[in-house]
Design an enzyme around this catalytic site. Structure first.
Site, PDB file in Angstrom:
ATOM      1  N   CYS A 190      -9.854  18.338 -50.962  1.00 16.08           N
ATOM      2  CA  CYS A 190      -9.553  19.630 -50.336  1.00 16.08           C
ATOM      3  C   CYS A 190      -8.437  20.387 -51.049  1.00 16.08           C
ATOM      4  O   CYS A 190      -8.236  21.579 -50.821  1.00 16.08           O
ATOM      5  CB  CYS A 190      -9.211  19.424 -48.869  1.00 16.08           C
ATOM      6  SG  CYS A 190     -10.638  18.790 -47.962  1.00 16.08           S
TER       7      CYS A 190
ATOM      8  N   HIS B 253      -5.857  25.771 -46.460  1.00  8.45           N
ATOM      9  CA  HIS B 253      -7.130  25.047 -46.446  1.00  8.45           C
ATOM     10  C   HIS B 253      -7.641  25.022 -45.009  1.00  8.45           C
ATOM     11  O   HIS B 253      -6.860  24.819 -44.070  1.00  8.45           O
ATOM     12  CB  HIS B 253      -6.900  23.624 -46.969  1.00  8.45           C
ATOM     13  CG  HIS B 253      -8.078  22.734 -46.762  1.00  8.45           C
ATOM     14  ND1 HIS B 253      -9.333  23.070 -47.204  1.00  8.45           N
ATOM     15  CD2 HIS B 253      -8.205  21.526 -46.139  1.00  8.45           C
ATOM     16  CE1 HIS B 253     -10.177  22.101 -46.876  1.00  8.45           C
ATOM     17  NE2 HIS B 253      -9.519  21.161 -46.227  1.00  8.45           N
TER      18      HIS B 253
ATOM     19  N   ASN C 230     -15.129  23.191 -42.727  1.00 14.28           N
ATOM     20  CA  ASN C 230     -14.377  22.701 -43.880  1.00 14.28           C
ATOM     21  C   ASN C 230     -15.318  22.602 -45.087  1.00 14.28           C
ATOM     22  O   ASN C 230     -16.198  21.742 -45.118  1.00 14.28           O
ATOM     23  CB  ASN C 230     -13.781  21.330 -43.537  1.00 14.28           C
ATOM     24  CG  ASN C 230     -12.920  20.776 -44.659  1.00 14.28           C
ATOM     25  OD1 ASN C 230     -12.904  21.301 -45.767  1.00 14.28           O
ATOM     26  ND2 ASN C 230     -12.205  19.704 -44.371  1.00 14.28           N
TER      27      ASN C 230
HETATM   28  O1  UT7 Z   1      -9.798  18.411 -45.095  1.00 14.75           O
HETATM   29  C1  UT7 Z   1      -9.186  17.252 -45.558  1.00 14.75           C
HETATM   30  C2  UT7 Z   1      -8.178  16.710 -44.627  1.00 14.75           C
HETATM   31  N1  UT7 Z   1      -8.725  16.496 -43.325  1.00 14.75           N
HETATM   32  C3  UT7 Z   1      -8.085  16.975 -42.277  1.00 14.75           C
HETATM   33  O2  UT7 Z   1      -7.112  17.639 -42.395  1.00 14.75           O
HETATM   34  C4  UT7 Z   1      -8.669  16.608 -40.921  1.00 14.75           C
HETATM   35  C5  UT7 Z   1      -7.606  16.011 -40.062  1.00 14.75           C
HETATM   36  N2  UT7 Z   1      -8.074  15.541 -38.769  1.00 14.75           N
HETATM   37  C6  UT7 Z   1      -8.577  16.380 -37.808  1.00 14.75           C
HETATM   38  O3  UT7 Z   1      -8.749  17.564 -38.030  1.00 14.75           O
HETATM   39  C7  UT7 Z   1      -8.819  15.793 -36.448  1.00 14.75           C
HETATM   40  O4  UT7 Z   1      -8.265  14.516 -36.380  1.00 14.75           O
HETATM   41  C8  UT7 Z   1     -10.325  15.735 -36.036  1.00 14.75           C
HETATM   42  C9  UT7 Z   1     -10.844  17.116 -35.769  1.00 14.75           C
HETATM   43  C10 UT7 Z   1     -11.120  15.049 -37.134  1.00 14.75           C
HETATM   44  C11 UT7 Z   1     -10.444  14.934 -34.718  1.00 14.75           C
HETATM   45  O5  UT7 Z   1      -9.626  15.520 -33.715  1.00 14.75           O
HETATM   46  P1  UT7 Z   1      -8.595  14.656 -32.865  1.00 14.75           P
HETATM   47  O6  UT7 Z   1      -7.978  15.549 -31.888  1.00 14.75           O
HETATM   48  O7  UT7 Z   1      -7.686  13.948 -33.835  1.00 14.75           O
HETATM   49  O8  UT7 Z   1      -9.551  13.655 -32.136  1.00 14.75           O
HETATM   50  P2  UT7 Z   1      -9.546  12.074 -32.190  1.00 14.75           P
HETATM   51  O9  UT7 Z   1     -10.117  11.604 -33.470  1.00 14.75           O
HETATM   52  O10 UT7 Z   1      -8.202  11.570 -31.772  1.00 14.75           O
HETATM   53  O11 UT7 Z   1     -10.560  11.759 -31.034  1.00 14.75           O
HETATM   54  C12 UT7 Z   1     -10.248  12.049 -29.662  1.00 14.75           C
HETATM   55  C13 UT7 Z   1     -11.454  11.666 -28.812  1.00 14.75           C
HETATM   56  C14 UT7 Z   1     -11.980  10.279 -29.105  1.00 14.75           C
HETATM   57  O12 UT7 Z   1     -12.411   9.724 -27.897  1.00 14.75           O
HETATM   58  P3  UT7 Z   1     -11.506   8.654 -27.123  1.00 14.75           P
HETATM   59  O13 UT7 Z   1     -11.296   7.536 -28.093  1.00 14.75           O
HETATM   60  O14 UT7 Z   1     -10.228   9.388 -26.783  1.00 14.75           O
HETATM   61  O15 UT7 Z   1     -12.335   8.300 -25.929  1.00 14.75           O
HETATM   62  C15 UT7 Z   1     -13.160  10.526 -30.009  1.00 14.75           C
HETATM   63  O16 UT7 Z   1     -14.135   9.514 -29.902  1.00 14.75           O
HETATM   64  O17 UT7 Z   1     -12.536  12.568 -29.099  1.00 14.75           O
HETATM   65  C16 UT7 Z   1     -13.694  11.809 -29.434  1.00 14.75           C
HETATM   66  N3  UT7 Z   1     -14.498  12.570 -30.388  1.00 14.75           N
HETATM   67  C17 UT7 Z   1     -15.386  13.489 -30.010  1.00 14.75           C
HETATM   68  N4  UT7 Z   1     -15.756  13.932 -28.800  1.00 14.75           N
HETATM   69  C18 UT7 Z   1     -16.689  14.901 -28.745  1.00 14.75           C
HETATM   70  C19 UT7 Z   1     -14.467  12.505 -31.748  1.00 14.75           C
HETATM   71  N5  UT7 Z   1     -15.352  13.385 -32.255  1.00 14.75           N
HETATM   72  C20 UT7 Z   1     -15.921  14.003 -31.208  1.00 14.75           C
HETATM   73  C21 UT7 Z   1     -16.892  15.018 -31.095  1.00 14.75           C
HETATM   74  N6  UT7 Z   1     -17.238  15.434 -29.844  1.00 14.75           N
HETATM   75  N7  UT7 Z   1     -17.485  15.585 -32.161  1.00 14.75           N
END
Ligand code: UT7
Length: 334
Positions: A117, A258, A288
């Site tokens: 990225c 980004h 992204n």
């Molecule tokens: O571009 C290169 C660098 N990358 C980045 O900068 C990305 C950095 N990370 C992020 O943007 C975020 O971490 C994500 C968007 C990928 C995820 O968001 P988050 O707020 O960190 O969510 P999480 O991974 O902590 O997940 C929270 C909950 C989980 O459920 P539990 O364990 O709390 O029950 C996940 O299983 O949300 C769940 N979850 C979803 N729920 C509905 C994960 N993906 C989804 C989804 N729909 N698509």
């Protein structure tokens, strides 16, 4: 950094390409356990573009042709082509070679650059250095990724994030030091390799039935871990480049971050003291697109008439590696 250079590299042309096919959030509600509400509030993404036929060179070639046509530049004038991508058509030849052939840039050399990225920032610095050396007059820098080719559409954590796109800039020299690429702070930290990667297909784990069965040819991301480092690194480096150049958020016309997550974008803007209306954002339309996000923003905002000659612009990125950085530009196009 500026003092010893005879030339600054200025952006003199812009091009972009996004495919027509759209995957909106409703599409993902049908294929994985997710909701429009979750995706919108956690990421800011509403839609992404998907290339159905073709490869990354298709995206990059179309962006290059758009640039040449809009700015009346002949392909034969191009001295070098750098394509930032993590989804090259093949390991070799480089995507830059394929683009060179497709557009007929018969006097150009070129290469691909892999920095995920942050790829566009690293390629922009590399291309600018070629220009600053005085040896090259027209360098095309392209950010292009067909992320759909390495996205696991059964993994709800990742599949909602990515889209396909390409955008290109043309760099040329100027002796007027008040324009162009003014400064950059770029970093890598390979200790982040476990949090964001594509494990198989390279020399470590060549393709095999086992790697396919284990779904190792897709993007793997520990979202939460990456999120934490991304927020801190992108915000820190963007603040640092302002301080280093005796600027404050007030002096900046635009932050061009980004587009991985709207919450990371907001945190970076806040740290820099920049209001939302001075932040380039199009994540809702494209998601992204890895190396393409930053130049895509530049093209869209420029074409909407929102950039003025002399505007101070800070580009900022964070990605796999880890890689991250900021580039300060003084905008040179009318
Ligand atoms: O571009 C290169 C660098 N990358 C980045 O900068 C990305 C950095 N990370 C992020 O943007 C975020 O971490 C994500 C968007 C990928 C995820 O968001 P988050 O707020 O960190 O969510 P999480 O991974 O902590 O997940 C929270 C909950 C989980 O459920 P539990 O364990 O709390 O029950 C996940 O299983 O949300 C769940 N979850 C979803 N729920 C509905 C994960 N993906 C989804 C989804 N729909 N698509």
């Amino acid at each position: 950094m500026n003092d010893k250079r005879k030339y600054n590299a200025v952006i003199t042309g812009l091009g972009m390409y996004v495919p027509d096919k759209i995957y909106d959030n409703a599409y993902f509600e049908k294929i994985v356990d997710t909701t429009d509400e979750w995706i919108t509030t956690r990421t800011g993404i509403k839609e992404r573009r998907i290339l159905e036929n073709g490869a990354t060179s298709t995206l990059a070639t179309n962006a290059a042709l758009d640039l040449l046509e809009k700015h009346n530049v002949s392909a034969e004038e191009i001295d070098a082509i750098i394509v930032a991508t993590v989804t090259p058509d093949m390991f070799f030849p480089a995507t830059a070679c394929l683009v060179q052939d497709n557009i007929g840039a018969r006097n150009a050399w070129g290469m691909d650059l892999s920095a995920a990225c942050s790829g566009f920032l690293f390629a922009l610095q590399t291309g600018s250095t070629l220009i600053e050396s005085g040896r090259y007059k027209k360098v095309m820098v392209i950010g292009a990724d067909k992320m759909s080719s390495i996205t696991d559409y059964s993994d709800r954590n990742n599949c909602i994030l990515f889209g396909d796109a390409a955008a290109a800039v043309l760099l040329e020299p100027t002796e007027d030091k008040s324009f162009g690429l003014i400064d950059s702070i770029l970093r890598v930290d390979g200790s982040g390799k476990e949090s964001l990667n594509m494990k198989a297909g390279g020399s470590l784990l060549p393709p095999s039935h086992d790697t396919v069965d284990k779904r190792l040819h897709y993007v793997f991301q520990d979202g939460k871990a990456v999120f934490k480092v991304a927020v801190k690194s992108m915000a820190d480096v963007s603040y640092e480049i302002l301080k280093k150049n005796n600027l404050t958020g007030e002096d900046v016309a635009y932050l061009v971050p980004h587009q991985a997550n709207l919450r990371i974008i907001d945190a970076t803007a806040e740290r820099m003291g920049i209001n939302r209306d001075k932040v380039m954002i199009n994540i809702e339309k494209y998601g992204n697109t890895t190396a393409a996000t930053i130049p895509l923003c530049l093209v869209e905002y420029y074409r909407a008439g929102k950039l003025r000659k002399g505007d101070k612009i800070v580009l900022a990125a964070f990605g796999a590696g880890f890689t991250w950085g900021s580039i300060l530009i003084s905008w040179s196009m009318e």
